[in-house]
Design an enzyme around this catalytic site. Structure first.
Site, mmCIF file in Angstrom:
data_model
loop_
_atom_site.group_PDB
_atom_site.id
_atom_site.type_symbol
_atom_site.label_atom_id
_atom_site.label_comp_id
_atom_site.label_asym_id
_atom_site.label_seq_id
_atom_site.Cartn_x
_atom_site.Cartn_y
_atom_site.Cartn_z
ATOM 1 N N ARG A 60 0.822 -1.221 0.000
ATOM 2 C CA ARG A 60 0.000 0.000 0.000
ATOM 3 C C ARG A 60 0.853 1.268 0.000
ATOM 4 O O ARG A 60 0.379 2.331 -0.408
ATOM 5 C CB ARG A 60 -0.954 -0.031 1.202
ATOM 6 C CG ARG A 60 -2.109 -0.984 0.994
ATOM 7 C CD ARG A 60 -2.905 -1.188 2.248
ATOM 8 N NE ARG A 60 -2.458 -2.341 3.009
ATOM 9 C CZ ARG A 60 -2.669 -2.498 4.324
ATOM 10 N NH1 ARG A 60 -3.294 -1.564 4.997
ATOM 11 N NH2 ARG A 60 -2.268 -3.587 4.932
ATOM 12 N N GLU A 97 2.006 -6.005 13.133
ATOM 13 C CA GLU A 97 0.916 -6.114 14.113
ATOM 14 C C GLU A 97 0.397 -7.555 14.119
ATOM 15 O O GLU A 97 -0.049 -8.057 15.127
ATOM 16 C CB GLU A 97 -0.211 -5.133 13.764
ATOM 17 C CG GLU A 97 -1.232 -4.962 14.870
ATOM 18 C CD GLU A 97 -2.407 -4.058 14.478
ATOM 19 O OE1 GLU A 97 -2.464 -3.599 13.333
ATOM 20 O OE2 GLU A 97 -3.272 -3.849 15.339
HETATM 21 C C1 PRP Z 1 0.497 -2.807 6.493
HETATM 22 C C2 PRP Z 1 0.524 -1.317 6.206
HETATM 23 C C3 PRP Z 1 1.876 -0.923 6.725
HETATM 24 C C4 PRP Z 1 2.099 -1.855 7.899
HETATM 25 C C5 PRP Z 1 1.899 -1.122 9.183
HETATM 26 O O1 PRP Z 1 1.181 -3.479 5.485
HETATM 27 O O2 PRP Z 1 0.352 -1.039 4.839
HETATM 28 O O3 PRP Z 1 2.894 -1.106 5.764
HETATM 29 O O4 PRP Z 1 1.132 -2.914 7.761
HETATM 30 O O5 PRP Z 1 2.048 -1.968 10.297
HETATM 31 P P1 PRP Z 1 3.182 -1.769 11.404
HETATM 32 O O6 PRP Z 1 3.241 -0.296 11.716
HETATM 33 O O7 PRP Z 1 2.668 -2.573 12.570
HETATM 34 O O8 PRP Z 1 4.446 -2.300 10.872
HETATM 35 P P2 PRP Z 1 1.197 -5.063 5.319
HETATM 36 O O9 PRP Z 1 2.498 -5.585 5.813
HETATM 37 O O10 PRP Z 1 -0.066 -5.637 5.873
HETATM 38 O O11 PRP Z 1 1.270 -5.243 3.748
HETATM 39 P P3 PRP Z 1 0.329 -4.793 2.520
HETATM 40 O O12 PRP Z 1 0.477 -3.299 2.361
HETATM 41 O O13 PRP Z 1 0.914 -5.520 1.381
HETATM 42 O O14 PRP Z 1 -1.086 -5.184 2.843
HETATM 43 N N1 ADE Z 2 -1.484 -2.771 9.064
HETATM 44 C C1 ADE Z 2 -1.191 -3.059 10.336
HETATM 45 N N2 ADE Z 2 -2.267 -2.942 11.122
HETATM 46 C C2 ADE Z 2 -3.300 -2.570 10.301
HETATM 47 C C3 ADE Z 2 -4.665 -2.266 10.523
HETATM 48 N N3 ADE Z 2 -5.214 -2.336 11.728
HETATM 49 N N4 ADE Z 2 -5.425 -1.904 9.455
HETATM 50 C C4 ADE Z 2 -4.868 -1.833 8.225
HETATM 51 N N5 ADE Z 2 -3.590 -2.099 7.972
HETATM 52 C C5 ADE Z 2 -2.807 -2.454 8.994
#
Ligand code: PRP
Ligand code: ADE
Length: 172
Positions: A60, A97
């Site tokens: 994202r 997370e």
């Molecule tokens: C999500 C979001 C951030 C990250 C935040 O990505 O887009 O990059 O989690 O979480 P944090 O602050 O606890 O590290 P994700 O790894 O789910 O990948 P995606 O964007 O491919 O869905």
């Molecule tokens: N990445 C980590 N935590 C998330 C949440 N609660 N919603 C969307 N993206 C996330």
């Protein structure tokens, strides 16, 4: 504009107990998308006018980082999950997370000494952003700040980040 009204909440995704903040509904709204990119780019330019690169994290962070780079006249550098980049990489493991993962960046992607801003859709625990900041350090670039659309305040992600300006457009 009320950005929260365009962000959808999905309970128990991808795991029980996680309230997922879904930006796909914001992305599909033409006015909301333009407003979000314009505002993020404006706030990023207030941190540092002459940014050399925006770094965005898979996946994202790509969606929001690339148009911000375009608006700032900067380059865009993708930080990807393990095994996706074709040339030699720096890698770093990090805690999510909801799990553990590895992020990578091309070793030759940035000119050392460049000014870099990290952009992602959301900061939760801060693990992803912290790991990306460490990658910036490995490449010996200057991290000037972070820009997020969403900040999950309760998880206190920003306390894991280096002492540079941190922008978020929406807080929960
Ligand atoms: C999500 C979001 C951030 C990250 C935040 O990505 O887009 O990059 O989690 O979480 P944090 O602050 O606890 O590290 P994700 O790894 O789910 O990948 P995606 O964007 O491919 O869905
Ligand atoms: N990445 C980590 N935590 C998330 C949440 N609660 N919603 C969307 N993206 C996330």
């Amino acid at each position: 504009m009320d950005l929260k009204s365009l962000i959808r909440d999905i309970p128990d995704f991808p795991k029980p107990g996680i309230l997922f903040r879904d930006v796909t509904t914001l992305l599909s709204d033409p006015v909301g998308l333009r407003y979000t990119i314009d505002l993020l780019a404006q706030k990023c330019s207030e941190i540092e006018l002459e940014v050399d690169y925006i770094i965005g994290m898979e996946s994202r962070g790509f969606i929001f980082g690339a148009p911000v780079a375009y608006k700032l006249g900067a380059g865009f550098i993708p930080v990807r999950k393990k095994g996706k980049l074709p040339a030699a990489v720096h890698a770093i493991e990090y805690q999510l997370e909801y799990g553990i993962d590895t992020l990578e960046v091309h070793q030759d992607a940035l000119v050392p000494g460049s000014k870099v801003l990290i952009v992602d859709d959301l900061i939760a625990t801060g693990g992803t952003a912290e790991a990306t900041a460490k990658l910036v350090q490995k490449i010996e670039c200057e991290l000037v700040g972070f820009g997020f659309i969403i900040e999950l305040r309760d998880l206190q992600g920003r306390k894991h980040l280096p002492d540079v300006p941190i922008i978020s457009l929406v807080e929960y």
